[in-house]
Write an enzyme that holds these catalytic residues in place. Sequence first.
Site, PDB file in Angstrom:
ATOM      1  CG  ASP A  33      10.583  -3.404   2.020  1.00  0.00           C
ATOM      2  OD1 ASP A  33      10.102  -4.183   0.972  1.00  0.00           O
ATOM      3  OD2 ASP A  33      10.516  -2.573   2.834  1.00  0.00           O
ATOM      4  CG  ASP A  73       7.070  -0.094   4.013  1.00  0.00           C
ATOM      5  OD1 ASP A  73       6.651  -0.869   3.385  1.00  0.00           O
ATOM      6  OD2 ASP A  73       6.361  -0.376   5.184  1.00  0.00           O
ATOM      7  CD  GLU A 130       5.705   1.936  -0.055  1.00  0.00           C
ATOM      8  OE1 GLU A 130       5.509   2.165   1.368  1.00  0.00           O
ATOM      9  OE2 GLU A 130       4.676   1.502  -0.441  1.00  0.00           O
ATOM     10  CG  HIS A 153       5.325  -5.848  -2.703  1.00  0.00           C
ATOM     11  ND1 HIS A 153       6.012  -5.093  -2.816  1.00  0.00           N
ATOM     12  CD2 HIS A 153       4.595  -5.233  -1.244  1.00  0.00           C
ATOM     13  CE1 HIS A 153       6.325  -3.546  -1.941  1.00  0.00           C
ATOM     14  NE2 HIS A 153       5.758  -4.559  -0.900  1.00  0.00           N
ATOM     15  CG  ASP A 154       2.388  -1.994  -1.692  1.00  0.00           C
ATOM     16  OD1 ASP A 154       2.827  -1.678  -1.321  1.00  0.00           O
ATOM     17  OD2 ASP A 154       2.410  -3.380  -1.218  1.00  0.00           O
TER      18      ASP A 154
HETATM   19  O1  ISL Z   1      -1.652  -0.894  -0.803  1.00  0.00           O
HETATM   20  C1  ISL Z   1      -1.622   0.729   0.006  1.00  0.00           C
HETATM   21  C2  ISL Z   1      -3.109   1.217   0.321  1.00  0.00           C
HETATM   22  O2  ISL Z   1      -4.082   1.760  -0.557  1.00  0.00           O
HETATM   23  C3  ISL Z   1      -0.746   1.153  -0.350  1.00  0.00           C
HETATM   24  O3  ISL Z   1      -1.325   2.784  -0.125  1.00  0.00           O
HETATM   25  C4  ISL Z   1       0.440   0.876   0.718  1.00  0.00           C
HETATM   26  O4  ISL Z   1       0.260   0.629   1.766  1.00  0.00           O
HETATM   27  C5  ISL Z   1       1.545   1.606   0.771  1.00  0.00           C
HETATM   28  O5  ISL Z   1       2.124   2.063  -0.405  1.00  0.00           O
HETATM   29  C6  ISL Z   1       2.541   1.633   1.497  1.00  0.00           C
HETATM   30  O6  ISL Z   1       2.794   0.246   1.026  1.00  0.00           O
HETATM   31  C7  ISL Z   1       3.873   0.001   2.061  1.00  0.00           C
HETATM   32  O7  ISL Z   1       4.094  -0.284   3.488  1.00  0.00           O
HETATM   33  C8  ISL Z   1       2.240  -1.103   3.748  1.00  0.00           C
HETATM   34  C9  ISL Z   1       2.617  -2.338   3.287  1.00  0.00           C
HETATM   35  O8  ISL Z   1       1.124  -3.244   3.326  1.00  0.00           O
HETATM   36  C10 ISL Z   1       2.988  -2.813   1.857  1.00  0.00           C
HETATM   37  O9  ISL Z   1       3.236  -3.825   1.462  1.00  0.00           O
HETATM   38  C11 ISL Z   1       4.223  -1.258   1.653  1.00  0.00           C
HETATM   39  O10 ISL Z   1       4.953  -1.362   0.695  1.00  0.00           O
HETATM   40  C12 ISL Z   1       2.425  -1.340   5.953  1.00  0.00           C
HETATM   41  O11 ISL Z   1       3.944  -1.734   5.689  1.00  0.00           O
END
Ligand code: ISL
Length: 592
Positions: A104, A212, A270, A346-347
């Site tokens: 990641d 990310d 992402e 995980h989100d």
């Molecule tokens: O949870 C969200 C906001 O409502 C998601 O949109 C998420 O924050 C967004 O997709 C970004 O996610 C990634 O970056 C974040 C981290 O917390 C997430 O786990 C990661 O997948 C910041 O690094």
Amino acid sequence: MVVTGTEKHRWWKECIVYQVYPSSFLDTNGDGWGDVAGITSKLDYIKDLGADVVWLSPIYKSPQADMGYDVADYKDIDPRYGTLADVDRLIHELHKREMKLIMDLVVNHTSNEHSWFSESRSSLDNPRRNWYIWKKPRYNELGRPEPPNNWAQLFKSENSAWTFDEKTGEYYLSLFTPEQPDLNWENPEVREAVHDVMHFWLRRGVSGYRMDVINVISKVQSFPDAEVVLPDQRWQPGFKHFANGPRMHEFLKEMNREVLSKYDALTVGEMPWVREEDEILKAVGSQAGELNMIFIFDIVDIDTVPGRDRFSIREWNLKDLKSVVHKWQRTMAERDGWNSLFIENHDNPRSVSRYVDDRDAFRERGAKLLALMQATLTGTLYVYQGEELGLRNVPTSWGPEEYKDIESTNFWERHKKLHSDDPEKLAEGWGAICRKARDHSRTPMQWTSAPHAGFTRPDVTPWMRVNDDYEDVNAEKQLGPDDPEKVSVWRFWQRCLAHRKAHRDAFVYGDFELLDADDDKVFAYLKTGSEAEAERWIIALNWTGDNVDWEIPEAVQMQEWLMDTVDGKHDLPTLGVIELEPWQGLLGRCHL
Ligand code: ISL
Ligand code: CA
């Protein structure tokens, strides 16, 4: 038009990626945290399922302000997960099994404890000052320092996205949390440092990256105020000025030129908060020279109010889902792009609780229905740890103290402050957490019916509570002897993945044709290969808890039904009407 020629068959298109959330996967040293050694011990479990790539959520040194998405050293492993030697062993064991590892890459921001940031904040003229985004305050009418613009912090929308730093009297941009200062990608030294990190892991045997929030690395440099769309709030969503910003494609092309083009790597970006087809195709078109694919959020945002945060609730229906799947299956085929396929990570909450029905009577069928849909669509398929078991959200009986995610705790603290005198509003906010908190997919993996589901030792308290249903829902129960009368979710996933690989021309690469877009109970579609002896398959999914009469389209020349989310043998008709049982999904082979 389906992609043809040499471009067509690539390993990163055909592979099945299994996402591991390291802290919740398996604890082998009794500290209550999952670790790399735990992952290495379960590679046969992942391989036997049919996955061949492991994507690890971050295991780098981190103070864990955002569960490791706040990196303090990109070239070292956080002691709670193990050591670099443990990672080398994991890579070795993966390669022995002809599997690969993708890491990641969290480079929109670092941890505020990264040495780069400690140096940057130490003085106005530190050589790394310009590695982050520092701005002088604006002053209000009382002469008080204020943030340079009105962007809201993503994980605490009642706060500014800017954090004031006393020492130098300036603000730094921290879109997510103050512990995650945004790197300044305008600075070539930053981009070079990121390229160096990417080479470091690729040289070590890693086979690619999930990147990310890679679409927010380029901000509009005037940092303008965002439009006021939430009149009752001081700070406003600034997505328009940092999602897919002005130089994002330039930076991705440079990253591809400087690093990725030198390896046969899998890259998935992402990209939350972007919807436009043209913008997406600019990143994933096969000639774009940027990324192989991206995570598009249309399915995982289907129950979110557009432009609002995850805890806003929008009711959705099957036709919404059908149109999203149809859109991206067609668009990527017609415009020479490539899909990633995922509905859980995980989100997000557990897909069996979110998209089907996780009550005991239907949980397994619903999980199988989701498996059948995903395993038959065109694109690269991502399975999230526990999805293959049909793990569900935590029960609504759990209290707020069980929720550990910064996004959940921030939301709940604010919601209580705003609505403590309004029980109905309070309950609405709690309901949103019960439906959509990221915590639901972060509970420890459920391996056995032993205490803590075998995630850690019985005498150890895991960092997060194990879901209450682990005695019934666990891997050990599902890996038992293969019983045609009682096919476990894991077994069904294993069959789906084997089928996908055996018929990749139709499933991985095939043409998608939606049947009856207006049917709001059954999701049916055809998948057709394009090679010699091409095959055609039909998938019919009863997305309801009721019996539904579904008519096989006349144009479809059925041969045989091969998979069924309902256990046991049925002699299903291959002509005319089938009475589909609740959550019954079918896969059938047709004549071309
Ligand atoms: O949870 C969200 C906001 O409502 C998601 O949109 C998420 O924050 C967004 O997709 C970004 O996610 C990634 O970056 C974040 C981290 O917390 C997430 O786990 C990661 O997948 C910041 O690094
Ligand atoms: Ca551990």
